[in-house]
Design a protein around this motif. Structure first.
Motif, PDB file in Angstrom:
ATOM      1  N   GLY A  42       0.773  -1.220   0.000  1.00 18.26           N
ATOM      2  CA  GLY A  42       0.000   0.000   0.000  1.00 18.26           C
ATOM      3  C   GLY A  42       0.808   1.274   0.000  1.00 18.26           C
ATOM      4  N   LYS A  43       2.127   1.179  -0.105  1.00 20.32           N
ATOM      5  CA  LYS A  43       2.976   2.356  -0.082  1.00 20.32           C
ATOM      6  C   LYS A  43       3.844   2.430  -1.323  1.00 20.32           C
ATOM      7  CE  LYS A  43       3.090   3.344   4.810  1.00 20.32           C
ATOM      8  NZ  LYS A  43       3.904   3.952   5.887  1.00 20.32           N
ATOM      9  N   GLN A  44       4.355   3.625  -1.595  1.00 22.42           N
ATOM     10  CA  GLN A  44       5.255   3.835  -2.714  1.00 22.42           C
ATOM     11  C   GLN A  44       6.640   3.279  -2.388  1.00 22.42           C
ATOM     12  OE1 GLN A  44       4.835   8.136  -2.922  1.00 22.42           O
ATOM     13  NE2 GLN A  44       3.614   7.949  -4.791  1.00 22.42           N
ATOM     14  N   ARG A  45       7.359   2.917  -3.446  1.00 22.28           N
ATOM     15  CA  ARG A  45       8.734   2.501  -3.258  1.00 22.28           C
ATOM     16  C   ARG A  45       9.562   3.701  -2.809  1.00 22.28           C
ATOM     17  NH1 ARG A  45      11.414  -1.419  -7.682  1.00 22.28           N
ATOM     18  NH2 ARG A  45       9.420  -2.419  -7.155  1.00 22.28           N
ATOM     19  N   GLU A  46      10.407   3.498  -1.810  1.00 25.49           N
ATOM     20  CA  GLU A  46      11.177   4.589  -1.251  1.00 25.49           C
ATOM     21  C   GLU A  46      12.654   4.223  -1.143  1.00 25.49           C
ATOM     22  OE1 GLU A  46       9.971   5.479   2.751  1.00 25.49           O
ATOM     23  OE2 GLU A  46      10.365   3.457   3.479  1.00 25.49           O
ATOM     24  N   LEU A  47      13.476   5.245  -1.206  1.00 24.74           N
ATOM     25  CA  LEU A  47      14.913   5.067  -1.024  1.00 24.74           C
ATOM     26  C   LEU A  47      15.208   4.665   0.411  1.00 24.74           C
ATOM     27  CD1 LEU A  47      17.755   7.322  -2.310  1.00 24.74           C
ATOM     28  CD2 LEU A  47      17.618   6.831   0.126  1.00 24.74           C
ATOM     29  N   VAL A  48      16.107   3.696   0.574  1.00 20.65           N
ATOM     30  CA  VAL A  48      16.619   3.327   1.888  1.00 20.65           C
ATOM     31  C   VAL A  48      18.025   3.894   2.067  1.00 20.65           C
ATOM     32  CG1 VAL A  48      17.227   1.446   3.445  1.00 20.65           C
ATOM     33  CG2 VAL A  48      15.217   1.241   1.955  1.00 20.65           C
ATOM     34  N   ALA A  49      18.925   3.527   1.170  1.00 24.14           N
ATOM     35  CA  ALA A  49      20.305   3.992   1.240  1.00 24.14           C
ATOM     36  C   ALA A  49      20.963   3.794  -0.108  1.00 24.14           C
ATOM     37  CB  ALA A  49      21.093   3.251   2.324  1.00 24.14           C
ATOM     38  N   THR A  50      21.862   4.704  -0.467  1.00 24.89           N
ATOM     39  CA  THR A  50      22.636   4.570  -1.694  1.00 24.89           C
ATOM     40  C   THR A  50      24.099   4.871  -1.425  1.00 24.89           C
ATOM     41  OG1 THR A  50      22.272   6.868  -2.418  1.00 24.89           O
ATOM     42  CG2 THR A  50      20.685   5.205  -3.168  1.00 24.89           C
ATOM     43  N   ILE A  51      24.932   4.369  -2.310  1.00 25.60           N
ATOM     44  CA  ILE A  51      26.355   4.678  -2.303  1.00 25.60           C
ATOM     45  C   ILE A  51      26.802   4.756  -3.751  1.00 25.60           C
ATOM     46  CG2 ILE A  51      27.022   2.243  -2.105  1.00 25.60           C
ATOM     47  CD1 ILE A  51      29.389   3.234  -0.322  1.00 25.60           C
ATOM     48  N   ASP A  52      27.659   5.722  -4.057  1.00 24.42           N
ATOM     49  CA  ASP A  52      28.104   5.856  -5.427  1.00 24.42           C
ATOM     50  C   ASP A  52      29.576   5.510  -5.568  1.00 24.42           C
ATOM     51  OD1 ASP A  52      28.156   9.541  -5.618  1.00 24.42           O
ATOM     52  OD2 ASP A  52      29.562   8.141  -4.715  1.00 24.42           O
ATOM     53  N   SER A  53      30.067   5.629  -6.797  1.00 26.09           N
ATOM     54  CA  SER A  53      31.410   5.164  -7.108  1.00 26.09           C
ATOM     55  C   SER A  53      32.507   6.088  -6.603  1.00 26.09           C
ATOM     56  CB  SER A  53      31.562   4.920  -8.612  1.00 26.09           C
ATOM     57  OG  SER A  53      31.033   5.983  -9.373  1.00 26.09           O
ATOM     58  N   ILE A  54      32.151   7.223  -6.008  1.00 25.33           N
ATOM     59  CA  ILE A  54      33.119   8.027  -5.278  1.00 25.33           C
ATOM     60  C   ILE A  54      32.778   8.071  -3.788  1.00 25.33           C
ATOM     61  CG2 ILE A  54      33.905   9.379  -7.253  1.00 25.33           C
ATOM     62  CD1 ILE A  54      32.113  11.663  -6.279  1.00 25.33           C
ATOM     63  N   ASP A  55      31.989   7.084  -3.331  1.00 25.47           N
ATOM     64  CA  ASP A  55      31.739   6.806  -1.920  1.00 25.47           C
ATOM     65  C   ASP A  55      30.861   7.824  -1.221  1.00 25.47           C
ATOM     66  OD1 ASP A  55      35.024   5.448  -1.722  1.00 25.47           O
ATOM     67  OD2 ASP A  55      33.137   4.334  -1.779  1.00 25.47           O
ATOM     68  N   ILE A  56      30.048   8.547  -1.971  1.00 33.84           N
ATOM     69  CA  ILE A  56      29.039   9.404  -1.365  1.00 33.84           C
ATOM     70  C   ILE A  56      27.851   8.545  -0.977  1.00 33.84           C
ATOM     71  CG2 ILE A  56      27.456  11.336  -1.719  1.00 33.84           C
ATOM     72  CD1 ILE A  56      29.508  12.452  -3.725  1.00 33.84           C
ATOM     73  N   THR A  57      27.411   8.656   0.266  1.00 34.10           N
ATOM     74  CA  THR A  57      26.286   7.873   0.759  1.00 34.10           C
ATOM     75  C   THR A  57      25.092   8.761   1.037  1.00 34.10           C
ATOM     76  OG1 THR A  57      27.096   8.008   3.037  1.00 34.10           O
ATOM     77  CG2 THR A  57      27.740   6.081   1.746  1.00 34.10           C
ATOM     78  N   ASN A  58      23.921   8.149   0.973  1.00 37.14           N
ATOM     79  CA  ASN A  58      22.677   8.842   1.235  1.00 37.14           C
ATOM     80  C   ASN A  58      21.745   7.871   1.953  1.00 37.14           C
ATOM     81  OD1 ASN A  58      20.707  10.911   1.115  1.00 37.14           O
ATOM     82  ND2 ASN A  58      19.857  10.059  -0.764  1.00 37.14           N
ATOM     83  N   TYR A  59      21.095   8.332   3.025  1.00 36.69           N
ATOM     84  CA  TYR A  59      20.201   7.494   3.809  1.00 36.69           C
ATOM     85  C   TYR A  59      18.861   8.174   3.998  1.00 36.69           C
ATOM     86  CZ  TYR A  59      24.391   4.915   5.301  1.00 36.69           C
ATOM     87  OH  TYR A  59      25.547   4.173   5.349  1.00 36.69           O
ATOM     88  N   ALA A  60      17.823   7.369   3.997  1.00 39.18           N
ATOM     89  CA  ALA A  60      16.535   7.869   4.432  1.00 39.18           C
ATOM     90  C   ALA A  60      16.606   8.244   5.908  1.00 39.18           C
ATOM     91  CB  ALA A  60      15.452   6.811   4.221  1.00 39.18           C
ATOM     92  N   ASP A  61      15.893   9.306   6.282  1.00 40.46           N
ATOM     93  CA  ASP A  61      15.903   9.733   7.678  1.00 40.46           C
ATOM     94  C   ASP A  61      15.471   8.612   8.623  1.00 40.46           C
ATOM     95  OD1 ASP A  61      14.786  13.166   7.078  1.00 40.46           O
ATOM     96  OD2 ASP A  61      16.785  12.274   7.040  1.00 40.46           O
ATOM     97  N   SER A  62      14.560   7.772   8.172  1.00 34.27           N
ATOM     98  CA  SER A  62      14.015   6.730   9.021  1.00 34.27           C
ATOM     99  C   SER A  62      15.018   5.636   9.369  1.00 34.27           C
ATOM    100  CB  SER A  62      12.786   6.100   8.361  1.00 34.27           C
ATOM    101  OG  SER A  62      13.118   5.534   7.106  1.00 34.27           O
ATOM    102  N   VAL A  63      16.126   5.551   8.630  1.00 28.94           N
ATOM    103  CA  VAL A  63      17.097   4.490   8.885  1.00 28.94           C
ATOM    104  C   VAL A  63      18.445   5.019   9.340  1.00 28.94           C
ATOM    105  CG1 VAL A  63      15.947   3.066   7.148  1.00 28.94           C
ATOM    106  CG2 VAL A  63      18.058   4.297   6.545  1.00 28.94           C
ATOM    107  N   LYS A  64      18.634   6.326   9.368  1.00 31.28           N
ATOM    108  CA  LYS A  64      19.909   6.897   9.793  1.00 31.28           C
ATOM    109  C   LYS A  64      20.252   6.450  11.206  1.00 31.28           C
ATOM    110  CE  LYS A  64      19.964  11.034   6.892  1.00 31.28           C
ATOM    111  NZ  LYS A  64      19.833  12.508   6.858  1.00 31.28           N
ATOM    112  N   GLY A  65      21.497   6.037  11.380  1.00 29.48           N
ATOM    113  CA  GLY A  65      21.951   5.561  12.671  1.00 29.48           C
ATOM    114  C   GLY A  65      21.698   4.093  12.916  1.00 29.48           C
ATOM    115  N   ARG A  66      20.865   3.463  12.087  1.00 32.31           N
ATOM    116  CA  ARG A  66      20.562   2.045  12.242  1.00 32.31           C
ATOM    117  C   ARG A  66      21.097   1.204  11.083  1.00 32.31           C
ATOM    118  NH1 ARG A  66      15.566   0.283  12.052  1.00 32.31           N
ATOM    119  NH2 ARG A  66      14.733   2.034  10.833  1.00 32.31           N
TER     120      ARG A  66
END
Length: 114
Positions: A42-66
């Motif tokens: 019942g929900k849209q697909r959402e980003l959890v975490a990404t990493i790119d080829s120069i090591d930049i990371t991105n996290y959803a607020d809901s999973v940061k720290g976990r």
């Protein structure tokens, strides 16, 4: 086309840990972003975490720290700690090469329940 092999999903109790792995079928030489997305019923697909080829990371607020995403070349690991019932979803690995070439894994189920 690049195939993405996913593993590590399963059933875990709240507060537990699970590790997801995503392995491309071939080596990736071009710049890329890899990561994990999830979709709950019942929900849209959402980003959890990404990493790119120069090591930049991105996290959803809901999973940061976990959750922690890491890579060896384009082999990506998502370590999920202190899991909550709201983390329950189908998790999909995604590879983005440039802006137009995208590959998705088939999805692996993560269920957090007592």
């Amino acid at each position: 086309q690049v195939q993405l092999l996913e593993s590590g999903g399963g059933l875990v109790q709240p507060g537990g840990s699970l590790t997801l792995h995503c392995t491309p079928s071939e080596r990736i030489f071009r710049p890329y972003t890899m990561g994990w997305y999830r979709q709950a019923p019942g929900k849209q697909r959402e980003l959890v975490a990404t990493i790119d080829s120069i090591d930049i990371t991105n996290y959803a607020d809901s999973v940061k720290g976990r959750f922690t995403i890491s890579r060896q070349d384009a082999n990506v690991v998502l370590r999920m700690n202190r899991l909550k019932p709201e983390d329950t979803a189908t998790y999909y690995c995604k590879l983005q090469q440039g802006h137009t070439l995208t590959s998705w894994g088939q999805g692996t189920q993560v269920t957090v329940s007592s």
